[in-house]
Design a protein around this motif. Structure first.
Motif, PDB file in Angstrom:
ATOM      1  N   THR A 529     -23.443 -14.795 -17.515  1.00 41.02           N
ATOM      2  CA  THR A 529     -22.347 -14.466 -16.602  1.00 41.02           C
ATOM      3  C   THR A 529     -21.038 -15.034 -17.122  1.00 41.02           C
ATOM      4  OG1 THR A 529     -22.671 -16.482 -15.324  1.00 41.02           O
ATOM      5  CG2 THR A 529     -23.882 -14.522 -14.612  1.00 41.02           C
ATOM      6  N   LYS A 530     -19.968 -14.562 -16.552  1.00 38.78           N
ATOM      7  CA  LYS A 530     -18.621 -15.011 -16.925  1.00 38.78           C
ATOM      8  C   LYS A 530     -18.498 -16.524 -16.794  1.00 38.78           C
ATOM      9  CE  LYS A 530     -13.808 -14.173 -15.458  1.00 38.78           C
ATOM     10  NZ  LYS A 530     -13.516 -15.435 -14.761  1.00 38.78           N
ATOM     11  N   GLU A 531     -19.065 -17.083 -15.728  1.00 42.89           N
ATOM     12  CA  GLU A 531     -18.953 -18.524 -15.493  1.00 42.89           C
ATOM     13  C   GLU A 531     -19.665 -19.331 -16.587  1.00 42.89           C
ATOM     14  OE1 GLU A 531     -18.315 -16.382 -11.729  1.00 42.89           O
ATOM     15  OE2 GLU A 531     -19.883 -16.282 -13.251  1.00 42.89           O
ATOM     16  N   ILE A 532     -20.851 -18.871 -16.982  1.00 41.75           N
ATOM     17  CA  ILE A 532     -21.600 -19.575 -18.025  1.00 41.75           C
ATOM     18  C   ILE A 532     -20.891 -19.454 -19.367  1.00 41.75           C
ATOM     19  CG2 ILE A 532     -23.774 -19.607 -19.324  1.00 41.75           C
ATOM     20  CD1 ILE A 532     -25.169 -18.737 -16.709  1.00 41.75           C
ATOM     21  N   ILE A 533     -20.368 -18.267 -19.668  1.00 42.89           N
ATOM     22  CA  ILE A 533     -19.656 -18.067 -20.929  1.00 42.89           C
ATOM     23  C   ILE A 533     -18.422 -18.961 -21.002  1.00 42.89           C
ATOM     24  CG2 ILE A 533     -18.308 -16.419 -22.289  1.00 42.89           C
ATOM     25  CD1 ILE A 533     -21.307 -16.043 -22.521  1.00 42.89           C
ATOM     26  N   GLU A 534     -17.691 -19.062 -19.917  1.00 44.77           N
ATOM     27  CA  GLU A 534     -16.492 -19.918 -19.912  1.00 44.77           C
ATOM     28  C   GLU A 534     -16.866 -21.379 -20.167  1.00 44.77           C
ATOM     29  OE1 GLU A 534     -14.642 -19.126 -16.171  1.00 44.77           O
ATOM     30  OE2 GLU A 534     -13.635 -17.292 -16.896  1.00 44.77           O
ATOM     31  N   TYR A 535     -17.990 -21.805 -19.605  1.00 42.33           N
ATOM     32  CA  TYR A 535     -18.437 -23.187 -19.822  1.00 42.33           C
ATOM     33  C   TYR A 535     -18.869 -23.395 -21.276  1.00 42.33           C
ATOM     34  CZ  TYR A 535     -21.098 -27.511 -19.393  1.00 42.33           C
ATOM     35  OH  TYR A 535     -21.562 -28.793 -19.566  1.00 42.33           O
ATOM     36  N   ASN A 553     -20.409 -15.306  -9.194  1.00 42.18           N
ATOM     37  CA  ASN A 553     -19.818 -16.369  -8.358  1.00 42.18           C
ATOM     38  C   ASN A 553     -20.700 -17.619  -8.290  1.00 42.18           C
ATOM     39  OD1 ASN A 553     -17.513 -14.781  -7.604  1.00 42.18           O
ATOM     40  ND2 ASN A 553     -18.859 -13.632  -6.225  1.00 42.18           N
ATOM     41  N   LYS A 554     -21.423 -17.893  -9.367  1.00 42.97           N
ATOM     42  CA  LYS A 554     -22.246 -19.099  -9.453  1.00 42.97           C
ATOM     43  C   LYS A 554     -21.653 -20.005 -10.528  1.00 42.97           C
ATOM     44  CE  LYS A 554     -25.818 -17.843  -6.750  1.00 42.97           C
ATOM     45  NZ  LYS A 554     -26.323 -18.607  -5.602  1.00 42.97           N
ATOM     46  N   ASP A 555     -20.889 -20.989 -10.112  1.00 45.16           N
ATOM     47  CA  ASP A 555     -20.298 -21.915 -11.068  1.00 45.16           C
ATOM     48  C   ASP A 555     -21.372 -22.786 -11.709  1.00 45.16           C
ATOM     49  OD1 ASP A 555     -17.688 -21.081 -10.638  1.00 45.16           O
ATOM     50  OD2 ASP A 555     -17.413 -22.436  -8.932  1.00 45.16           O
ATOM     51  N   VAL A 556     -21.084 -23.241 -12.933  1.00 43.54           N
ATOM     52  CA  VAL A 556     -21.977 -24.201 -13.579  1.00 43.54           C
ATOM     53  C   VAL A 556     -21.900 -25.511 -12.803  1.00 43.54           C
ATOM     54  CG1 VAL A 556     -22.412 -25.519 -15.688  1.00 43.54           C
ATOM     55  CG2 VAL A 556     -21.693 -23.112 -15.836  1.00 43.54           C
ATOM     56  N   LEU A 557     -23.068 -26.019 -12.374  1.00 47.13           N
ATOM     57  CA  LEU A 557     -23.114 -27.227 -11.546  1.00 47.13           C
ATOM     58  C   LEU A 557     -23.414 -28.449 -12.400  1.00 47.13           C
ATOM     59  CD1 LEU A 557     -25.177 -25.909  -8.480  1.00 47.13           C
ATOM     60  CD2 LEU A 557     -22.685 -26.115  -8.678  1.00 47.13           C
ATOM     61  N   ILE A 558     -22.751 -29.555 -12.099  1.00 48.53           N
ATOM     62  CA  ILE A 558     -22.989 -30.823 -12.784  1.00 48.53           C
ATOM     63  C   ILE A 558     -23.624 -31.787 -11.790  1.00 48.53           C
ATOM     64  CG2 ILE A 558     -21.966 -32.697 -14.117  1.00 48.53           C
ATOM     65  CD1 ILE A 558     -21.630 -29.955 -15.416  1.00 48.53           C
ATOM     66  N   ARG A 559     -24.790 -32.310 -12.141  1.00 45.81           N
ATOM     67  CA  ARG A 559     -25.482 -33.282 -11.299  1.00 45.81           C
ATOM     68  C   ARG A 559     -25.428 -34.656 -11.970  1.00 45.81           C
ATOM     69  NH1 ARG A 559     -25.973 -29.941  -7.017  1.00 45.81           N
ATOM     70  NH2 ARG A 559     -27.772 -28.512  -7.085  1.00 45.81           N
ATOM     71  N   LYS A 560     -25.232 -35.684 -11.173  1.00 44.95           N
ATOM     72  CA  LYS A 560     -25.271 -37.061 -11.679  1.00 44.95           C
ATOM     73  C   LYS A 560     -26.203 -37.853 -10.777  1.00 44.95           C
ATOM     74  CE  LYS A 560     -20.545 -37.063 -13.537  1.00 44.95           C
ATOM     75  NZ  LYS A 560     -20.844 -37.286 -14.952  1.00 44.95           N
ATOM     76  N   SER A 561     -27.306 -38.324 -11.354  1.00 45.32           N
ATOM     77  CA  SER A 561     -28.266 -39.078 -10.557  1.00 45.32           C
ATOM     78  C   SER A 561     -29.172 -39.878 -11.475  1.00 45.32           C
ATOM     79  CB  SER A 561     -29.119 -38.122  -9.709  1.00 45.32           C
ATOM     80  OG  SER A 561     -30.121 -38.827  -9.029  1.00 45.32           O
ATOM     81  N   CYS A 655     -27.380 -24.357 -23.656  1.00 45.73           N
ATOM     82  CA  CYS A 655     -26.662 -23.785 -22.503  1.00 45.73           C
ATOM     83  C   CYS A 655     -26.603 -22.265 -22.548  1.00 45.73           C
ATOM     84  CB  CYS A 655     -25.244 -24.358 -22.437  1.00 45.73           C
ATOM     85  SG  CYS A 655     -25.184 -26.111 -22.006  1.00 45.73           S
ATOM     86  N   THR A 656     -26.550 -21.695 -23.746  1.00 51.90           N
ATOM     87  CA  THR A 656     -26.456 -20.228 -23.854  1.00 51.90           C
ATOM     88  C   THR A 656     -27.798 -19.531 -23.646  1.00 51.90           C
ATOM     89  OG1 THR A 656     -26.633 -20.427 -26.275  1.00 51.90           O
ATOM     90  CG2 THR A 656     -24.413 -20.213 -25.333  1.00 51.90           C
ATOM     91  N   ARG A 657     -28.852 -20.274 -23.323  1.00 53.85           N
ATOM     92  CA  ARG A 657     -30.126 -19.633 -22.959  1.00 53.85           C
ATOM     93  C   ARG A 657     -30.060 -19.067 -21.546  1.00 53.85           C
ATOM     94  NH1 ARG A 657     -30.958 -18.145 -27.044  1.00 53.85           N
ATOM     95  NH2 ARG A 657     -28.949 -19.049 -27.514  1.00 53.85           N
ATOM     96  N   ALA A 658     -29.083 -19.484 -20.730  1.00 58.13           N
ATOM     97  CA  ALA A 658     -29.021 -19.121 -19.307  1.00 58.13           C
ATOM     98  C   ALA A 658     -28.370 -17.759 -19.104  1.00 58.13           C
ATOM     99  CB  ALA A 658     -28.256 -20.193 -18.545  1.00 58.13           C
TER     100      ALA A 658
END
Length: 666
Positions: A529-535, A553-561, A655-658
């Motif tokens: 998707t456009k969002e993944i490509i931009e990331y 409309n699914k932004d790349v999400l960053i989790r910290k835990s 990341c480009t596997r998604a």
């Protein structure tokens, strides 16, 4: 663009008529094939029973006829299988073409052909010359080539179909616009564990590669998700269709690993062709270097770097470089110049051969051969000269020659000597072991090939190399030596290089090895998707990647835990309920094992390793360098020690596997 009710009615009738004819052809082909095979069996039985009644010339003539009949049966069997393959979805597109003489042709495109009683085409194989019009042109002026003759005319209409279980689901007219309805539908769908054919969505730039018959070798730089592997497989199917006497057994694919080979295994059968021969470079090394019990694989070789074992980086870079090829060649030239037979040899009590004659034979008469082959040729020559047959005493003569030379022909000794010589940049103490590292194995393979002869294969006529950026320059030199007369299709992406010791600036460098080459690029991505490509663009500071897939409309999400298990289980539950496939990708294999152990008691999950031969895409954990070439609806990246991102090319690959959704755990 949808069509009128009247047009839809005509299309439904067309489908009905085609299915009736197709069913009839399948039945007739089945009956004919059964009779032909029965006749062939009886024919062979009769010939062999009556062999004594024929002279040799007559029998050879009968056997030739038998072979021709067998080929006809095989051809009928292949066509029958192709008809079965399309029985539920007989065609996928059509176009209306009017030539400059005013003749109009309504062409329906399929995975194979179907003819009526007058031998006119009802369905055209998508690989036929006229069908290139559908892929290459929008409505308007167009042309296609058959052999050396160019046909010109106008494309009046292009139409695409979705047919499922012999029912017409939808029909629409379209131009070649890259965001057309069907293309968006297809690239948004993944309904299988394995790669599917793309005949209904081949794009102009892909078609130029698939149908290229002008260039002996093609080198293709394609960005992540541009369809490189699909293009390669469709090109193979096209070449099998267009090149006379080319069969699947004449084509060899170099794959990155066994998982990838399994992943692509459905495409050629879907296109009506048998799967080709397939290998990995590690398979070749194991076959050629019998002197070693175990040879390190490429994934294991690079994994040591990503696990933090970075000792001797400069030495390994040297071993992987173009520079060492020059040094090895200089060493080999000196080795051959220094080589000589130092004693006369006594063949028997009567016959003796002087060292001068032996050196003439080996260093001059047979100098066109690799050294060990020169000794073989000299042995055959002497056997013929003294005993009347080139094979009668060849083996003992060869042993006598080898026992009286001034160098060791043990390849392990030769390799050790290279790194002690003045030709090597680094002086190394190479140990004699039964296990050899990957980088050393490449060099030993080159030395052995130059001195002993490469395992040349003239039966292979086409070679396809995928993930081309992960092969260093020396490997291509070796491959070219093995398949000197073959045509090559080489596909890769310099941005997806995972070898930390070697990187191409451009794959155009390979034109130095492969003469008569054309370099082409695929610069549109259909995967993410456009969002993944931009990331992913930001990872490598890219700005030329053209994303075709629409935004979801699914932004790349960053989790910290720090305690990720509960969070992971929650994300996995959401993603698996939304998508058909999910991969959790780690930097290297130890981290993958940790994540797998963390989750295996709570989920039905599989772990992919370099030894895996198949997998189910639903939910997997996989190290980045095994995930190459694969794609998943959703991906979770686990960067457990904040070093994944620092290895930017490896991180980019992961990341480009998604396709649809990407979540990063930092």
């Amino acid at each position: 663009m949808s069509i009128s009710k009247e047009e839809l009615k005509k299309e439904k009738k067309k489908l009905h008529d085609v299915l009736v004819k197709l069913d009839k052809e399948i039945k007739e082909s089945s009956n004919d094939l059964f009779l032909k095979e029965e006749e062939l069996i009886n024919f062979r039985k009769l010939n062999y029973e009556d062999k004594s009644s024929f002279d040799s010339a007559e029998f050879n003539q009968i056997m030739t006829a038998d072979s021709l009949e067998a080929l006809r049966v095989l051809s009928k069997r292949k066509y029958y299988k192709s008809l079965i393959n399309i029985k539920d979805k007989p065609y996928f597109a059509s176009f209306l073409y009017k030539d400059n003489e005013g003749n109009t042709y309504d062409i329906y495109m399929s995975l194979t052909y179907l003819k009526d009683e007058n031998y006119d085409n009802i369905l055209y194989d998508w690989r036929s010359p006229i069908c290139s019009l559908f892929y290459d042109y929008e409505v308007g002026p167009c042309k296609y080539k058959v052999d050396e003759f160019t046909h010109e005319g106008n494309l009046l209409k292009k139409r695409q179909y979705i047919i499922d279980d012999r029912k017409l689901i939808s029909v629409f007219d379209n131009s070649l616009n890259i965001d057309d309805e069907l293309l968006q539908k297809v690239i948004a769908t993944t309904d299988n564990e394995k790669m599917k054919n793309i005949v209904n969505t081949i794009q102009v730039e892909q078609n130029k590669i698939i149908r290229n018959l002008d260039d002996h070798n093609l080198i293709v730089q394609g960005i992540a998700g541009s369809g490189k592997t699909s293009v390669a497989l469709h090109r193979i199917a096209f070449l099998l269709y267009r090149i006379k006497n080319l069969s699947s057994n004449n084509v060899l694919i170099f794959s990155p690993n066994k998982i990838f080979s399994e992943y692509i295994s459905n495409v050629l059968p879907e296109l009506g062709e048998a799967n080709t021969l397939e290998t990995t470079f590690s398979d070749y090394l194991s076959y050629f270097l019998k002197e070693y019990k175990n040879i390190e694989s490429f994934p294991h070789f690079i994994s040591k770097y990503y696990k933090g074992d970075k000792s001797d980086i400069e030495i390994i870079k040297y071993k992987q470089s173009k520079e060492i090829i020059r040094d090895l060649d200089n060493y080999i030239n000196a080795f051959l110049k220094n080589f000589k037979v130092i004693n006369d040899i006594e063949l028997d009590k009567i016959n003796e051969v002087s060292k001068d004659e032996l050196n003439y034979l080996i260093k001059d008469k047979y100098s066109r051969f690799p050294l060990v082959e020169r000794i073989d040729e000299a042995s055959k020559y002497l056997s013929l000269k003294y005993y009347g047959s080139p094979g009668k005493r060849k083996a003992p003569i060869r042993k006598l020659i080898k026992d009286n030379i001034n160098v060791s022909l043990n390849i392990k000794d030769i390799y050790k000597d290279f790194f002690k010589s003045s030709y090597a940049k680094y002086k190394l103490d190479i140990k004699n072991t039964k296990v050899i590292d990957y980088d050393d194995a490449l060099l030993v393979s080159y030395l052995k090939g130059k001195l002993f002869g490469f395992p040349y294969n003239n039966y292979i006529k086409q070679v396809v190399i995928d993930e081309a950026q992960d092969y260093n320059y020396l490997q291509y030199v070796i491959i070219k030596e093995m398949f000197k007369k073959a045509g090559f299709t080489i596909l890769g992406d310099v941005n997806q290089n995972i070898n930390p010791y070697y990187k191409y600036e451009t794959l155009e460098e390979l034109k130095e090895i492969f003469n008569d080459s054309n370099y082409l690029e695929l610069l549109k991505t259909y995967r993410s998707t456009k969002e993944i490509i931009e990331y992913t663009n930001k990872i490598l500071n890219l700005d030329y990647v053209n994303a075709i897939k629409k935004s979801n409309n699914k932004d790349v999400l960053i989790r910290k835990s720090k305690d990720i298990k509960e969070l992971l289980l929650d994300d996995i539950n959401t993603l698996t309920n939304t998508y058909k496939s999910l991969a959790i990708i780690t930097k290297e294999d130890r981290e993958a094992e940790v994540i797998y152990d963390l989750l295996k008691d709570d989920l039905s999950i599989s772990l992919l390793t370099e030894d895996s031969k198949s997998f189910i895409k639903d939910l997997v954990v996989v190290p980045s360098y095994i995930a190459k070439g694969l794609e998943f609806d959703s991906v979770i990246i686990v960067d457990s020690d904040d070093t994944f991102k620092k290895n930017k090319y490896l991180y980019y690959v992961a990341c480009t596997r998604a396709r649809e959704e990407l979540i990063i755990y930092e």
